[in-house]
Write a protein that holds these residues in place. Structure first.
Motif, PDB file in Angstrom:
ATOM      1  N   VAL A 151     -18.677  74.156 -16.227  1.00 50.49           N
ATOM      2  CA  VAL A 151     -17.370  74.114 -16.358  1.00 50.49           C
ATOM      3  C   VAL A 151     -17.028  73.123 -17.228  1.00 50.49           C
ATOM      4  O   VAL A 151     -17.198  71.919 -17.594  1.00 50.49           O
ATOM      5  N   ASP A 152     -15.786  73.717 -18.431  1.00 57.95           N
ATOM      6  CA  ASP A 152     -15.478  72.883 -19.298  1.00 57.95           C
ATOM      7  C   ASP A 152     -13.810  73.212 -19.343  1.00 57.95           C
ATOM      8  O   ASP A 152     -13.468  74.332 -20.112  1.00 57.95           O
ATOM      9  N   GLU A 153     -13.076  72.512 -18.735  1.00 57.68           N
ATOM     10  CA  GLU A 153     -11.506  72.984 -18.862  1.00 57.68           C
ATOM     11  C   GLU A 153     -10.617  71.783 -18.829  1.00 57.68           C
ATOM     12  O   GLU A 153     -11.064  70.448 -18.547  1.00 57.68           O
ATOM     13  N   PRO A 154      -9.570  72.024 -19.178  1.00 54.36           N
ATOM     14  CA  PRO A 154      -8.362  70.988 -19.235  1.00 54.36           C
ATOM     15  C   PRO A 154      -8.230  70.289 -18.139  1.00 54.36           C
ATOM     16  O   PRO A 154      -7.944  71.037 -17.139  1.00 54.36           O
ATOM     17  N   SER A 155      -7.956  69.125 -18.016  1.00 59.33           N
ATOM     18  CA  SER A 155      -7.820  68.423 -16.674  1.00 59.33           C
ATOM     19  C   SER A 155      -6.055  68.535 -16.422  1.00 59.33           C
ATOM     20  O   SER A 155      -5.402  67.541 -16.493  1.00 59.33           O
ATOM     21  N   ILE A 156      -5.752  69.481 -15.849  1.00 56.07           N
ATOM     22  CA  ILE A 156      -4.366  70.043 -15.338  1.00 56.07           C
ATOM     23  C   ILE A 156      -4.442  70.937 -14.232  1.00 56.07           C
ATOM     24  O   ILE A 156      -5.352  71.938 -14.103  1.00 56.07           O
ATOM     25  N   VAL A 157      -3.351  70.779 -13.586  1.00 55.87           N
ATOM     26  CA  VAL A 157      -3.100  71.748 -12.272  1.00 55.87           C
ATOM     27  C   VAL A 157      -1.670  72.085 -12.282  1.00 55.87           C
ATOM     28  O   VAL A 157      -1.083  71.570 -12.570  1.00 55.87           O
ATOM     29  N   ALA A 158      -1.483  73.336 -11.891  1.00 55.31           N
ATOM     30  CA  ALA A 158       0.030  73.760 -11.611  1.00 55.31           C
ATOM     31  C   ALA A 158       0.412  73.871 -10.299  1.00 55.31           C
ATOM     32  O   ALA A 158      -0.421  74.520  -9.439  1.00 55.31           O
ATOM     33  N   ILE A 159       1.172  73.425  -9.642  1.00 57.65           N
ATOM     34  CA  ILE A 159       1.689  73.430  -8.377  1.00 57.65           C
ATOM     35  C   ILE A 159       3.047  74.102  -8.123  1.00 57.65           C
ATOM     36  O   ILE A 159       3.832  74.063  -8.957  1.00 57.65           O
ATOM     37  N   ASN A 160       3.103  74.669  -7.000  1.00 55.83           N
ATOM     38  CA  ASN A 160       4.280  75.619  -6.670  1.00 55.83           C
ATOM     39  C   ASN A 160       5.106  74.550  -5.907  1.00 55.83           C
ATOM     40  O   ASN A 160       4.857  73.796  -4.980  1.00 55.83           O
ATOM     41  N   LYS A 161       6.262  74.077  -6.488  1.00 52.70           N
ATOM     42  CA  LYS A 161       7.022  72.816  -5.883  1.00 52.70           C
ATOM     43  C   LYS A 161       7.576  73.055  -4.509  1.00 52.70           C
ATOM     44  O   LYS A 161       7.761  72.085  -3.701  1.00 52.70           O
ATOM     45  N   LYS A 162       7.837  74.370  -4.423  1.00 50.86           N
ATOM     46  CA  LYS A 162       8.327  74.628  -2.814  1.00 50.86           C
ATOM     47  C   LYS A 162       7.366  74.635  -1.765  1.00 50.86           C
ATOM     48  O   LYS A 162       7.609  74.061  -0.660  1.00 50.86           O
ATOM     49  N   THR A 163       6.192  75.259  -2.178  1.00 53.68           N
ATOM     50  CA  THR A 163       5.183  75.257  -0.950  1.00 53.68           C
ATOM     51  C   THR A 163       4.257  74.403  -1.126  1.00 53.68           C
ATOM     52  O   THR A 163       3.377  74.050  -0.127  1.00 53.68           O
ATOM     53  N   GLY A 164       3.956  73.641  -2.380  1.00 57.43           N
ATOM     54  CA  GLY A 164       3.097  72.494  -2.480  1.00 57.43           C
ATOM     55  C   GLY A 164       1.645  73.141  -2.717  1.00 57.43           C
ATOM     56  O   GLY A 164       0.671  72.425  -2.963  1.00 57.43           O
ATOM     57  N   GLU A 165       1.449  74.507  -3.028  1.00 53.87           N
ATOM     58  CA  GLU A 165       0.126  74.880  -3.022  1.00 53.87           C
ATOM     59  C   GLU A 165      -0.281  75.193  -4.664  1.00 53.87           C
ATOM     60  O   GLU A 165       0.656  75.074  -5.472  1.00 53.87           O
ATOM     61  N   ILE A 166      -1.481  75.098  -5.041  1.00 52.63           N
ATOM     62  CA  ILE A 166      -1.887  75.262  -6.242  1.00 52.63           C
ATOM     63  C   ILE A 166      -2.047  76.379  -6.872  1.00 52.63           C
ATOM     64  O   ILE A 166      -2.472  77.405  -6.042  1.00 52.63           O
ATOM     65  N   ILE A 167      -1.264  76.782  -7.926  1.00 53.15           N
ATOM     66  CA  ILE A 167      -1.356  77.952  -8.435  1.00 53.15           C
ATOM     67  C   ILE A 167      -2.359  78.461  -9.139  1.00 53.15           C
ATOM     68  O   ILE A 167      -3.123  79.348  -9.362  1.00 53.15           O
ATOM     69  N   ASP A 201      -4.674  57.595 -18.588  1.00 53.60           N
ATOM     70  CA  ASP A 201      -5.448  56.586 -19.368  1.00 53.60           C
ATOM     71  C   ASP A 201      -6.996  56.363 -18.714  1.00 53.60           C
ATOM     72  O   ASP A 201      -7.296  55.281 -18.179  1.00 53.60           O
ATOM     73  N   GLY A 202      -7.502  57.678 -18.220  1.00 50.74           N
ATOM     74  CA  GLY A 202      -8.857  57.496 -17.678  1.00 50.74           C
ATOM     75  C   GLY A 202      -9.025  57.410 -16.301  1.00 50.74           C
ATOM     76  O   GLY A 202      -9.960  57.326 -15.801  1.00 50.74           O
ATOM     77  N   VAL A 203      -7.805  56.940 -15.615  1.00 50.65           N
ATOM     78  CA  VAL A 203      -7.884  56.949 -14.123  1.00 50.65           C
ATOM     79  C   VAL A 203      -7.182  57.960 -13.388  1.00 50.65           C
ATOM     80  O   VAL A 203      -6.200  58.360 -13.748  1.00 50.65           O
ATOM     81  N   ILE A 204      -7.122  57.925 -11.980  1.00 53.38           N
ATOM     82  CA  ILE A 204      -6.384  58.845 -11.133  1.00 53.38           C
ATOM     83  C   ILE A 204      -5.166  58.174 -11.165  1.00 53.38           C
ATOM     84  O   ILE A 204      -4.980  57.151 -10.509  1.00 53.38           O
ATOM     85  N   ALA A 205      -4.188  59.105 -11.368  1.00 56.11           N
ATOM     86  CA  ALA A 205      -2.964  58.767 -11.306  1.00 56.11           C
ATOM     87  C   ALA A 205      -2.163  59.456 -10.175  1.00 56.11           C
ATOM     88  O   ALA A 205      -1.068  58.771  -9.279  1.00 56.11           O
ATOM     89  N   ASP A 206      -2.496  60.649  -9.914  1.00 58.78           N
ATOM     90  CA  ASP A 206      -1.894  61.623  -8.905  1.00 58.78           C
ATOM     91  C   ASP A 206      -3.337  61.804  -8.025  1.00 58.78           C
ATOM     92  O   ASP A 206      -3.921  62.694  -8.123  1.00 58.78           O
ATOM     93  N   PHE A 207      -3.161  61.145  -6.657  1.00 62.06           N
ATOM     94  CA  PHE A 207      -4.345  61.301  -6.127  1.00 62.06           C
ATOM     95  C   PHE A 207      -4.487  62.761  -5.613  1.00 62.06           C
ATOM     96  O   PHE A 207      -5.709  63.324  -5.458  1.00 62.06           O
ATOM     97  N   GLN A 208      -3.593  63.262  -4.865  1.00 68.32           N
ATOM     98  CA  GLN A 208      -3.771  64.689  -4.435  1.00 68.32           C
ATOM     99  C   GLN A 208      -4.016  65.563  -5.385  1.00 68.32           C
ATOM    100  O   GLN A 208      -4.553  66.699  -5.141  1.00 68.32           O
ATOM    101  N   ALA A 209      -3.101  65.734  -6.519  1.00 67.38           N
ATOM    102  CA  ALA A 209      -3.415  66.439  -7.475  1.00 67.38           C
ATOM    103  C   ALA A 209      -4.766  66.439  -8.176  1.00 67.38           C
ATOM    104  O   ALA A 209      -5.540  67.665  -8.475  1.00 67.38           O
TER     105      ALA A 209
END
Length: 343
Positions: free
Chosen positions: A30-46, A71-79
């Motif tokens: 796996v070699d992917e950008p560190s980013i997630v897209a979330i549906n704001k209404k349902t909270g599910e990962i798109i 800055d190299g550390v987890i800022a959003d735990f759930q994401a």
């Protein structure tokens, strides 16, 4: 023991601010950008990784793109948990056959105990039974083939997305280090600010990233200069989209202050290095790894500043994950690995 290995999945994870890499069986899977897209209404990962990056800065009100690490550390735990889980799922369907997941995860050397615990907790939530942490400079040193157990000093400069890690390594430990929060993300911001200031044009993060990759430079005197690069954005005066041409000299000017901060940190690390190790560094030089090592002319600029040879690692982007993979195979041998009991 061989039977037990059939039920074990071993992963080396370079959890980076900009990119996350996962290695399994000596291959980067796996070699992917560190980013997630979330549906704001349902909270599910798109989407996770590349798919989420394609949506970044192009979303409507119901979709939010989050970069869980800052800055190299987890800022959003759930994401962060969702991203790690999503990337492990990308490896394939092997996971369901395994009962024992073992991970070695990379962390910056300037991380706090609370931030370490956050990484352990994220690993627990993806059902890791054995988790080890390794400091990025140590992983980078292993990844570029240095013998970290020898009584010889080596200085590694790892310029990632969120942090620049500078460490002097000897006898399986970090003797002295400097960790500054000036790295790839800061370079991107510098380019956005420069184009707004000098060209009266607004560009996004993704465009600035492309400028950095194509014409990013640390000095105005390059022997093999890249071709000028066409950039599209929004004119701040008229609000109409337009195009400008950017030359590498302009990016060198934009990045100058941030690179000066890295130079200062390198000089500070050299200043606090014990004299015997300084003698070794004079012979071996400085090793440059991470995405920032790809910045054109950076090795020359650091070499002029320190009066020492600067060597850019082969495939600097993957040096850290390669080293993490080596540590994963030798968890019993390397004393510098941190497990939950060490906290």
């Amino acid at each position: 023991m061989k039977l037990f290995n059939l039920f074990m999945q071993e992963l080396a994870v370079d959890l980076g601010t900009a990119n996350t890499l996962i290695m399994q069986d000596d291959k980067v899977v796996v070699d992917e950008p560190s980013i997630v897209a979330i549906n704001k209404k349902t909270g599910e990962i798109i989407a996770v990784g590349n798919k989420a990056m394609q949506m970044h800065e192009k979303t409507h009100d119901n979709i939010d793109t989050i970069r869980p690490l800052k800055d190299g550390v987890i800022a959003d735990f759930q994401a962060a948990e969702s991203m790690i889980q999503g990337m492990i799922n990308m490896i394939g369907n092997k996971r369901r056959f395994f009962t024992h997941l073992r991970m070695v995860i990379c962390i910056p050397s300037g991380i706090t105990e609370v931030e370490k615990r956050a990484v352990f907790d994220s690993a627990d939530h993806v059902d890791s039974k054995e988790t080890y942490l390794i400091h990025e400079p140590m992983a980078a040193a292993l990844g570029i083939g240095l013998d970290v157990e020898e009584p010889i000093g080596n200085m590694v400069i790892d310029i990632g997305g969120g942090t620049t890690e500078i460490a002097v390594i000897a006898l399986s430990g970090i003797v002295c280090d400097q960790s500054i929060r000036v790295a790839g993300d800061e370079f991107t911001e510098d380019i956005i600010d420069y184009i707004r200031r000098e060209h009266n044009m607004l560009i996004g993060e993704r465009t600035a990233e492309k400028i950095k990759l194509n014409v990013g430079a640390a000095t105005k005197n390059l022997t093999n200069p890249p071709e000028p690069y066409a950039v599209n954005g929004r004119d701040l005066m008229t609000g109409i989209p337009r195009q400008i041409i950017i030359r590498y000299e302009e990016t060198a000017e934009a990045l100058d202050k941030s690179i000066m901060k890295i130079e200062e940190a390198v000089l500070k690390a050299l200043e606090i290095t014990p004299p015997e190790l300084s003698a070794d560094i004079y012979r071996t030089g400085l090793y440059l790894t991470g995405g920032g090592a790809l910045l054109k002319g950076l090795d020359k600029r650091l070499s002029i500043k320190t009066k020492l040879p600067v060597l850019v690692a082969d495939d600097p982007l993957r040096a850290v994950v390669r080293g993490t993979g080596i540590a994963l195979k030798n968890t019993d041998r390397f004393s510098f690995l941190i497990d939950r009991k060490s906290l």
